[in-house]
Design a protein around this motif. Structure first.
Motif, PDB file in Angstrom:
ATOM      1  N   ARG A   1       0.826  -1.207   0.000  1.00  0.00           N
ATOM      2  CA  ARG A   1       0.000   0.000   0.000  1.00  0.00           C
ATOM      3  C   ARG A   1       0.857   1.253   0.000  1.00  0.00           C
ATOM      4  O   ARG A   1       0.480   2.284  -0.553  1.00  0.00           O
ATOM      5  N   VAL A   2       2.029   1.175   0.655  1.00  0.00           N
ATOM      6  CA  VAL A   2       2.961   2.295   0.731  1.00  0.00           C
ATOM      7  C   VAL A   2       4.194   1.992  -0.107  1.00  0.00           C
ATOM      8  O   VAL A   2       4.737   0.885  -0.059  1.00  0.00           O
ATOM      9  N   GLN A   3       4.641   2.986  -0.883  1.00  0.00           N
ATOM     10  CA  GLN A   3       5.843   2.851  -1.713  1.00  0.00           C
ATOM     11  C   GLN A   3       6.940   3.740  -1.133  1.00  0.00           C
ATOM     12  O   GLN A   3       6.939   4.953  -1.355  1.00  0.00           O
ATOM     13  N   PRO A   4       7.886   3.179  -0.372  1.00  0.00           N
ATOM     14  CA  PRO A   4       8.951   3.999   0.215  1.00  0.00           C
ATOM     15  C   PRO A   4      10.053   4.326  -0.810  1.00  0.00           C
ATOM     16  O   PRO A   4      10.527   3.450  -1.529  1.00  0.00           O
ATOM     17  N   LEU A   5      10.442   5.580  -0.847  1.00  0.00           N
ATOM     18  CA  LEU A   5      11.561   6.042  -1.670  1.00  0.00           C
ATOM     19  C   LEU A   5      12.691   6.479  -0.745  1.00  0.00           C
ATOM     20  O   LEU A   5      12.476   7.286   0.169  1.00  0.00           O
ATOM     21  N   LEU A   6      13.893   5.958  -0.976  1.00  0.00           N
ATOM     22  CA  LEU A   6      15.054   6.323  -0.168  1.00  0.00           C
ATOM     23  C   LEU A   6      15.684   7.590  -0.729  1.00  0.00           C
ATOM     24  O   LEU A   6      16.091   7.629  -1.893  1.00  0.00           O
ATOM     25  N   VAL A   7      15.754   8.632   0.079  1.00  0.00           N
ATOM     26  CA  VAL A   7      16.334   9.915  -0.330  1.00  0.00           C
ATOM     27  C   VAL A   7      17.801   9.936   0.090  1.00  0.00           C
ATOM     28  O   VAL A   7      18.115   9.833   1.280  1.00  0.00           O
ATOM     29  N   LEU A   8      18.700  10.069  -0.886  1.00  0.00           N
ATOM     30  CA  LEU A   8      20.140  10.010  -0.631  1.00  0.00           C
ATOM     31  C   LEU A   8      20.810  11.278  -1.157  1.00  0.00           C
ATOM     32  O   LEU A   8      20.602  11.662  -2.310  1.00  0.00           O
ATOM     33  N   PRO A   9      21.629  11.939  -0.334  1.00  0.00           N
ATOM     34  CA  PRO A   9      22.361  13.115  -0.817  1.00  0.00           C
ATOM     35  C   PRO A   9      23.569  12.708  -1.659  1.00  0.00           C
ATOM     36  O   PRO A   9      24.374  11.870  -1.233  1.00  0.00           O
ATOM     37  N   ALA A  10      23.685  13.274  -2.842  1.00  0.00           N
ATOM     38  CA  ALA A  10      24.797  12.935  -3.728  1.00  0.00           C
ATOM     39  C   ALA A  10      26.127  13.431  -3.191  1.00  0.00           C
ATOM     40  O   ALA A  10      27.187  13.059  -3.726  1.00  0.00           O
ATOM     41  N   THR A  11      26.114  14.237  -2.143  1.00  0.00           N
ATOM     42  CA  THR A  11      27.349  14.765  -1.560  1.00  0.00           C
ATOM     43  C   THR A  11      28.010  13.792  -0.593  1.00  0.00           C
ATOM     44  O   THR A  11      29.108  14.056  -0.119  1.00  0.00           O
ATOM     45  N   SER A  12      27.347  12.668  -0.283  1.00  0.00           N
ATOM     46  CA  SER A  12      27.885  11.724   0.702  1.00  0.00           C
ATOM     47  C   SER A  12      28.827  10.727   0.051  1.00  0.00           C
ATOM     48  O   SER A  12      28.738  10.454  -1.153  1.00  0.00           O
ATOM     49  N   GLN A  13      29.717  10.159   0.859  1.00  0.00           N
ATOM     50  CA  GLN A  13      30.632   9.131   0.384  1.00  0.00           C
ATOM     51  C   GLN A  13      29.873   7.832   0.126  1.00  0.00           C
ATOM     52  O   GLN A  13      28.776   7.606   0.628  1.00  0.00           O
ATOM     53  N   TYR A  14      30.505   6.961  -0.656  1.00  0.00           N
ATOM     54  CA  TYR A  14      29.859   5.707  -1.029  1.00  0.00           C
ATOM     55  C   TYR A  14      29.506   4.869   0.196  1.00  0.00           C
ATOM     56  O   TYR A  14      28.408   4.304   0.287  1.00  0.00           O
ATOM     57  N   ARG A  15      30.412   4.788   1.161  1.00  0.00           N
ATOM     58  CA  ARG A  15      30.147   3.983   2.347  1.00  0.00           C
ATOM     59  C   ARG A  15      28.992   4.540   3.164  1.00  0.00           C
ATOM     60  O   ARG A  15      28.218   3.786   3.766  1.00  0.00           O
ATOM     61  N   VAL A  16      28.857   5.862   3.201  1.00  0.00           N
ATOM     62  CA  VAL A  16      27.754   6.484   3.926  1.00  0.00           C
ATOM     63  C   VAL A  16      26.430   6.157   3.246  1.00  0.00           C
ATOM     64  O   VAL A  16      25.430   5.838   3.898  1.00  0.00           O
ATOM     65  N   LEU A  17      26.419   6.217   1.915  1.00  0.00           N
ATOM     66  CA  LEU A  17      25.202   5.894   1.169  1.00  0.00           C
ATOM     67  C   LEU A  17      24.808   4.437   1.372  1.00  0.00           C
ATOM     68  O   LEU A  17      23.623   4.117   1.560  1.00  0.00           O
ATOM     69  N   LYS A  18      25.790   3.547   1.358  1.00  0.00           N
ATOM     70  CA  LYS A  18      25.481   2.130   1.529  1.00  0.00           C
ATOM     71  C   LYS A  18      24.990   1.846   2.942  1.00  0.00           C
ATOM     72  O   LYS A  18      24.101   1.007   3.151  1.00  0.00           O
ATOM     73  N   ALA A  19      25.557   2.525   3.926  1.00  0.00           N
ATOM     74  CA  ALA A  19      25.094   2.347   5.301  1.00  0.00           C
ATOM     75  C   ALA A  19      23.644   2.798   5.441  1.00  0.00           C
ATOM     76  O   ALA A  19      22.843   2.171   6.149  1.00  0.00           O
ATOM     77  N   ALA A  20      23.281   3.892   4.760  1.00  0.00           N
ATOM     78  CA  ALA A  20      21.891   4.355   4.796  1.00  0.00           C
ATOM     79  C   ALA A  20      20.963   3.324   4.163  1.00  0.00           C
ATOM     80  O   ALA A  20      19.869   3.058   4.672  1.00  0.00           O
ATOM     81  N   TRP A  21      21.397   2.734   3.055  1.00  0.00           N
ATOM     82  CA  TRP A  21      20.570   1.700   2.414  1.00  0.00           C
ATOM     83  C   TRP A  21      20.368   0.515   3.350  1.00  0.00           C
ATOM     84  O   TRP A  21      19.260  -0.020   3.448  1.00  0.00           O
ATOM     85  N   HIS A  22      21.414   0.099   4.040  1.00  0.00           N
ATOM     86  CA  HIS A  22      21.299  -1.011   4.986  1.00  0.00           C
ATOM     87  C   HIS A  22      20.304  -0.681   6.104  1.00  0.00           C
ATOM     88  O   HIS A  22      19.574  -1.564   6.575  1.00  0.00           O
ATOM     89  N   SER A  23      20.272   0.575   6.532  1.00  0.00           N
ATOM     90  CA  SER A  23      19.392   0.961   7.635  1.00  0.00           C
ATOM     91  C   SER A  23      17.928   1.001   7.219  1.00  0.00           C
ATOM     92  O   SER A  23      17.041   0.689   8.014  1.00  0.00           O
ATOM     93  N   TYR A  24      17.653   1.379   5.955  1.00  0.00           N
ATOM     94  CA  TYR A  24      16.279   1.624   5.532  1.00  0.00           C
ATOM     95  C   TYR A  24      15.692   0.542   4.623  1.00  0.00           C
ATOM     96  O   TYR A  24      14.515   0.615   4.281  1.00  0.00           O
ATOM     97  N   LYS A  25      16.475  -0.452   4.247  1.00  0.00           N
ATOM     98  CA  LYS A  25      15.968  -1.451   3.308  1.00  0.00           C
ATOM     99  C   LYS A  25      14.875  -2.325   3.918  1.00  0.00           C
ATOM    100  O   LYS A  25      14.125  -2.969   3.192  1.00  0.00           O
ATOM    101  N   ARG A  26      14.743  -2.326   5.241  1.00  0.00           N
ATOM    102  CA  ARG A  26      13.756  -3.181   5.897  1.00  0.00           C
ATOM    103  C   ARG A  26      12.320  -2.741   5.608  1.00  0.00           C
ATOM    104  O   ARG A  26      11.386  -3.488   5.866  1.00  0.00           O
ATOM    105  N   CYS A  27      12.121  -1.516   5.091  1.00  0.00           N
ATOM    106  CA  CYS A  27      10.756  -1.051   4.824  1.00  0.00           C
ATOM    107  C   CYS A  27      10.344  -1.288   3.376  1.00  0.00           C
ATOM    108  O   CYS A  27       9.409  -0.645   2.879  1.00  0.00           O
TER     109      CYS A  27
END
Length: 458
Positions: A349-375
């Motif tokens: 019913r809900v479509q979550p979109l992950l908002v990522l700043p392009a200014t972040s390092q690759y490891r920071v972006l991947k860590a964010a994906w790991h934190s939010y992929k559960r939804c």
């Protein structure tokens, strides 16, 4: 001789400091892990001092003893013994001790015989002394703690040596490519300028390995990159439904929500849109969204202790588009897990979109994906593209985890600075953002060291 210590977050940075200050001829004479990173001790014109004058006979004996120790260590747990060898208590000494003594000097054999005699003599237990028992336990605990500390120190030293070896091997690999395959080296530099992860660059390079013309190879590399990028096929906002924006603090979720809402209102009118916020932690967050709602003339609801998400969405069941804003928190925050679980309970019913700043390092972006992929993420939005030095980190993450790119935001203007993601436009934007400065050899050596580290971790 010049000796200096260097401190850095990792081995690659420490080695770069050594090369920059002492040059490639410097010798690493010590390394250890410290709080915050690595400590290297390096020397220039270093010659190890000998404790005693060199003696040919002694050197041979020492070499022979070292070889015997290595062999004994390797066969410590073998459990095999010849029938004509002296009997040895295997539980205490093992066959390796016997072999080392048999092949060594007369003194070593005599020493082994004395140990055997002591081991085979009857053991007489001492009388129990209750008053001494606590001290014995204390000594045993102290010994165990000492052994544990020694093991930790050994592991840290081995990890440091492994990092050092990876850096050296990465430097050697890059030097070989740079000398023997200069055209391939030029392509590697260009991919690094885009900010792409090392593993992705390696995969792309395999696709043009047989092409000799560098310009043609570069065009094919960009074509492969554009074709491999996962992008959302349709405009998710035009399709409607419930879209939730999730992501780390400061990624630009609320601004992106405003852009998407304004675009939809301009195209379809305000009567079909509603805004919801789950951010009750940031001061003034819901007021910011209410202000946006008044400007666009759309209703706004807050999810709190009195109104859960299911109830709020039920009230907006007649709306074609519902945009949900969420709070940005640390990945280990229990409140974040609760928030993501509430989104996941809504199912498709809900479509979550992950908002990522392009200014972040690759490891920071991947860590964010790991934190939010559960939804159950359905895509991502790259924001702050106008502030980014490179775009390859975000593109690389999307390709690695298979997360479709839905939108690209490159400014603060609402609703102008947002566009639907298109593969070839993303690659073109990445090329235009790439730095004109050619990466140094030290940087490329770190790239190859990173590849070796990833291969070992995988």
């Amino acid at each position: 001789m010049k000796v200096k210590r260097f401190f850095a977050a990792n081995m690659s940075q420490a080695m770069k400091q050594v090369r920059d200050e002492l040059g490639p001829e410097a010798s690493i004479i010590g390394n250890r892990r410290v709080v915050g990173g690595i400590e290297l001790t390096a020397a220039l014109d270093y010659e190890p001092a000998r404790v005693t004058p060199p003696t040919p006979g002694l050197d041979r004996e020492l070499k022979k003893t070292r070889e015997q120790m290595v062999t004994a260590r390797a066969r410590l747990d073998a459990g095999e013994r010849s029938s004509d060898s002296p009997v040895v208590n295997r539980q205490m000494f093992g066959d390796s001790m016997r072999e080392a003594a048999e092949s060594g000097s007369t003194e070593a054999r005599d020493f082994l015989a004395r140990l055997q005699q002591e081991a085979t003599e009857p053991y007489v237990a001492p009388l129990a002394k209750p008053a001494k028992a606590p001290e014995a336990y204390s000594e045993q605990a102290s010994s165990s703690a000492s052994d544990s500390a020694g093991m930790q120190a050994m592991k840290a030293e081995l990890a440091g040596l492994r990092d050092l070896l990876e850096v050296q091997l990465g430097s050697m690999a890059w030097g070989q490519i740079n000398q023997q395959q200069p055209k391939q080296a030029g392509l590697w530099r260009k991919l690094t300028q885009l900010g792409l992860p090392a593993e992705l660059s390696q995969q792309l390079m395999t696709k043009v390995a047989d092409i000799s013309d560098q310009r043609q190879a570069w065009r094919l590399l960009l074509a492969h990159l554009a074709h491999s990028l996962p992008v959302a096929e349709a405009d998710l906002v035009d399709k409607g439904g419930v879209i939730a924006l999730v992501g780390p603090t400061g990624a630009g979720k609320t601004t992106t929500l405003g852009k998407l809402a304004a675009r939809y209102v301009l195209k379809h009118g305000s009567q079909h849109v509603a805004l919801v916020t789950m951010d009750t932690y940031r001061i003034g967050a819901h007021e910011q969204l209410r202000t946006l709602g008044r400007i666009l003339n759309v209703p706004v609801r807050v999810v709190d202790e009195q109104n859960n998400l299911s109830e709020v969405l039920a009230d907006f069941a007649d709306k074609r588009l519902v945009l949900v804003d969420t709070a940005g928190m640390h990945g280990d925050d229990p409140e974040l897990r609760s928030q993501l679980n509430e989104l996941a309970q809504q199912g498709r019913r809900v479509q979550p979109l992950l908002v990522l700043p392009a200014t972040s390092q690759y490891r920071v972006l991947k860590a964010a994906w790991h934190s939010y992929k559960r939804c159950n993420l359905v895509g991502c939005v790259l924001t702050k593209v106008d502030e980014a030095a490179t775009l390859g980190e975000g593109l690389g993450l999307a390709m690695e985890v298979g997360l479709p790119l839905a939108y690209l935001a490159d400014g603060q203007r609402i609703p102008d600075d947002i566009s639907k993601a298109v593969g070839h436009k993303l690659v073109s934007r990445a090329v235009s953002l790439a730095s004109e400065e050619t990466p140094a050899d030290a940087t490329m050596a770190d790239v190859f060291a990173g590849i070796l580290n990833s291969q070992r971790a995988g």
